[in-house]
Scaffold this motif. Structure first.
Motif, PDB file in Angstrom:
ATOM      1  N   LEU A 167       0.832  -1.205   0.000  1.00 38.01           N
ATOM      2  CA  LEU A 167       0.000   0.000   0.000  1.00 38.01           C
ATOM      3  C   LEU A 167       0.866   1.254   0.000  1.00 38.01           C
ATOM      4  O   LEU A 167       0.566   2.217  -0.710  1.00 38.01           O
ATOM      5  CB  LEU A 167      -0.960   0.002   1.196  1.00 38.01           C
ATOM      6  N   ALA A 168       1.948   1.243   0.764  1.00 38.96           N
ATOM      7  CA  ALA A 168       2.852   2.401   0.785  1.00 38.96           C
ATOM      8  C   ALA A 168       3.486   2.607  -0.583  1.00 38.96           C
ATOM      9  O   ALA A 168       3.544   3.738  -1.077  1.00 38.96           O
ATOM     10  CB  ALA A 168       3.929   2.217   1.849  1.00 38.96           C
ATOM     11  N   THR A 169       3.941   1.531  -1.232  1.00 37.33           N
ATOM     12  CA  THR A 169       4.562   1.692  -2.547  1.00 37.33           C
ATOM     13  C   THR A 169       3.541   2.170  -3.575  1.00 37.33           C
ATOM     14  O   THR A 169       3.870   2.961  -4.453  1.00 37.33           O
ATOM     15  CB  THR A 169       5.239   0.396  -3.028  1.00 37.33           C
ATOM     16  N   PHE A 170       2.299   1.717  -3.443  1.00 39.92           N
ATOM     17  CA  PHE A 170       1.241   2.189  -4.340  1.00 39.92           C
ATOM     18  C   PHE A 170       1.012   3.689  -4.162  1.00 39.92           C
ATOM     19  O   PHE A 170       0.920   4.431  -5.134  1.00 39.92           O
ATOM     20  CB  PHE A 170      -0.057   1.414  -4.098  1.00 39.92           C
ATOM     21  N   ARG A 171       0.917   4.121  -2.900  1.00 37.30           N
ATOM     22  CA  ARG A 171       0.704   5.554  -2.639  1.00 37.30           C
ATOM     23  C   ARG A 171       1.851   6.394  -3.190  1.00 37.30           C
ATOM     24  O   ARG A 171       1.634   7.436  -3.797  1.00 37.30           O
ATOM     25  CB  ARG A 171       0.555   5.807  -1.137  1.00 37.30           C
ATOM     26  N   TYR A 172       3.085   5.940  -2.982  1.00 31.72           N
ATOM     27  CA  TYR A 172       4.246   6.683  -3.481  1.00 31.72           C
ATOM     28  C   TYR A 172       4.255   6.725  -5.009  1.00 31.72           C
ATOM     29  O   TYR A 172       4.574   7.753  -5.604  1.00 31.72           O
ATOM     30  CB  TYR A 172       5.552   6.081  -2.966  1.00 31.72           C
ATOM     31  N   LEU A 178       1.621   6.485  -7.006  1.00 33.92           N
ATOM     32  CA  LEU A 178       0.526   7.361  -7.426  1.00 33.92           C
ATOM     33  C   LEU A 178       0.920   8.825  -7.270  1.00 33.92           C
ATOM     34  O   LEU A 178       0.729   9.638  -8.188  1.00 33.92           O
ATOM     35  CB  LEU A 178      -0.737   7.051  -6.618  1.00 33.92           C
ATOM     36  N   PHE A 179       1.499   9.161  -6.131  1.00 36.15           N
ATOM     37  CA  PHE A 179       1.965  10.527  -5.885  1.00 36.15           C
ATOM     38  C   PHE A 179       3.008  10.925  -6.928  1.00 36.15           C
ATOM     39  O   PHE A 179       2.964  12.031  -7.478  1.00 36.15           O
ATOM     40  CB  PHE A 179       2.540  10.637  -4.468  1.00 36.15           C
ATOM     41  N   ASP A 180       3.930  10.020  -7.239  1.00 34.01           N
ATOM     42  CA  ASP A 180       4.972  10.283  -8.224  1.00 34.01           C
ATOM     43  C   ASP A 180       4.370  10.522  -9.607  1.00 34.01           C
ATOM     44  O   ASP A 180       4.793  11.427 -10.323  1.00 34.01           O
ATOM     45  CB  ASP A 180       5.961   9.122  -8.255  1.00 34.01           C
ATOM     46  N   SER A 181       3.376   9.724  -9.992  1.00 32.74           N
ATOM     47  CA  SER A 181       2.745   9.898 -11.305  1.00 32.74           C
ATOM     48  C   SER A 181       2.053  11.254 -11.422  1.00 32.74           C
ATOM     49  O   SER A 181       2.182  11.942 -12.437  1.00 32.74           O
ATOM     50  CB  SER A 181       1.735   8.786 -11.570  1.00 32.74           C
ATOM     51  N   VAL A 182       1.320  11.624 -10.377  1.00 34.51           N
ATOM     52  CA  VAL A 182       0.641  12.924 -10.393  1.00 34.51           C
ATOM     53  C   VAL A 182       1.680  14.053 -10.448  1.00 34.51           C
ATOM     54  O   VAL A 182       1.533  15.010 -11.219  1.00 34.51           O
ATOM     55  CB  VAL A 182      -0.287  13.077  -9.160  1.00 34.51           C
ATOM     56  N   SER A 188      11.820  13.655  -9.504  1.00 34.86           N
ATOM     57  CA  SER A 188      10.879  12.561  -9.256  1.00 34.86           C
ATOM     58  C   SER A 188      11.587  11.349  -8.657  1.00 34.86           C
ATOM     59  O   SER A 188      11.104  10.769  -7.678  1.00 34.86           O
ATOM     60  CB  SER A 188      10.197  12.180 -10.570  1.00 34.86           C
ATOM     61  N   ASN A 189      12.712  10.964  -9.241  1.00 28.31           N
ATOM     62  CA  ASN A 189      13.439   9.796  -8.735  1.00 28.31           C
ATOM     63  C   ASN A 189      14.017  10.057  -7.354  1.00 28.31           C
ATOM     64  O   ASN A 189      13.985   9.172  -6.496  1.00 28.31           O
ATOM     65  CB  ASN A 189      14.539   9.381  -9.707  1.00 28.31           C
TER      66      ASN A 189
END
Length: 189
Positions: free
Chosen positions: A106-111, A113-117, A142-143
Motif C-alpha cells: 500500500l505504501a509503494t502504491f501511494r508513493y 501514485l503521488f509520483d505519477s501525479v 521525481s526519482n
C-alpha cells in the motif's frame, strides 16, 4: 500513458516543431535511457534472488538476516550505479521491491501514485518552458523524491521488530513457554 503522450506535446511547445520534439524524445527513450538502465539488468536479477529471502527472513522474524540482506542489496546497488541520478533510479526500484517483500504494498502504491501525479503536473508546467533539460530535471526530482520516500519507509520498517519478534523469539516461541503475553506467564503461572 498520459505521461508518455504529454512529453512530446510539451516538447513541441518548447521547440516549436513536432518533428524536433519527437526526435529529441526518441533519442532519449531509444538511446540514452536504455544505456543508462543496462546495469539494472544485473540488479534486476539480484533483486529476483534477494527479495524472496528478505521476505522469508521477515516472516520468520529473523531481523538480523533481513537487515543483512537489505544492506547487501543496498551495497550492490551502489556498486552498479553510474552518474548522479542513476543510483537513485536503481535504489528506487530495489527498495520498492524490498518494501513489497515486507508487506508494504500500500505504501509503494501511494508513493507511485503521488509520483505519477507529480510527474504529469511537472511535465505540463516545466517542459514547455525548459524543454528536454526541464524533462530531465523532472525525472531527477521525481526519482530523488520517490527514492527518499521509499528509503525512509524501508528504514522505519527494518528498525521495527519482525512479526515473530527479534531473532524469531516472538509470540510463537513464547506460547510454547507459556509467555505469549509480553513475557508474563499465562493463567498466572
Amino acid at each position: 500513458a498520459a505521461e508518455s503522450s504529454l512529453i512530446p506535446y510539451t516538447l513541441a511547445i518548447y521547440t516549436g516543431s513536432r518533428a524536433e520534439a519527437v526526435a529529441q524524445y526518441g533519442s532519449l527513450k531509444g538511446m540514452a535511457l536504455p544505456l543508462l538502465f543496462f546495469p539494472f539488468s544485473v540488479l534486476g536479477a539480484l533483486s529476483g534472488l534477494l527479495m524472496p529471502e528478505i521476505t522469508r527472513a521477515h516472516t520468520k522474524g529473523d531481523t538480523a538476516a533481513m537487515r543483512r540482506l537489505i544492506f547487501t542489496m543496498l551495497r550492490m546497488t551502489g556498486a552498479f550505479s553510474l552518474g548522479f541520478v542513476a543510483p537513485f533510479m536503481y535504489l528506487e526500484s530495489m527498495v520498492d521491491g524490498v518494501l513489497k517483500g515486507l508487506g508494504e504494498q500500500l505504501a509503494t502504491f501511494r508513493y507511485s501514485l503521488f509520483d505519477s501525479v507529480f510527474r504529469i503536473a511537472a511535465i505540463w508546467l516545466v517542459v514547455p518552458q525548459y524543454g528536454m533539460m526541464g524533462f530531465l530535471g523532472v525525472m531527477a526530482v521525481s526519482n530523488l523524491m520517490t527514492c527518499g520516500l521509499n528509503m525512509r519507509r524501508m528504514m522505519v520498517q527494518i528498525k521495527k521488530p519482525s512479526p515473530e519478534g527479534e531473532g524469531g523469539r516472538g509470540p510463537v516461541r513464547g506460547r510454547m513457554r507459556g509467555e505469549a503475553c509480553g513475557g508474563y506467564p499465562v493463567n498466572g503461572k
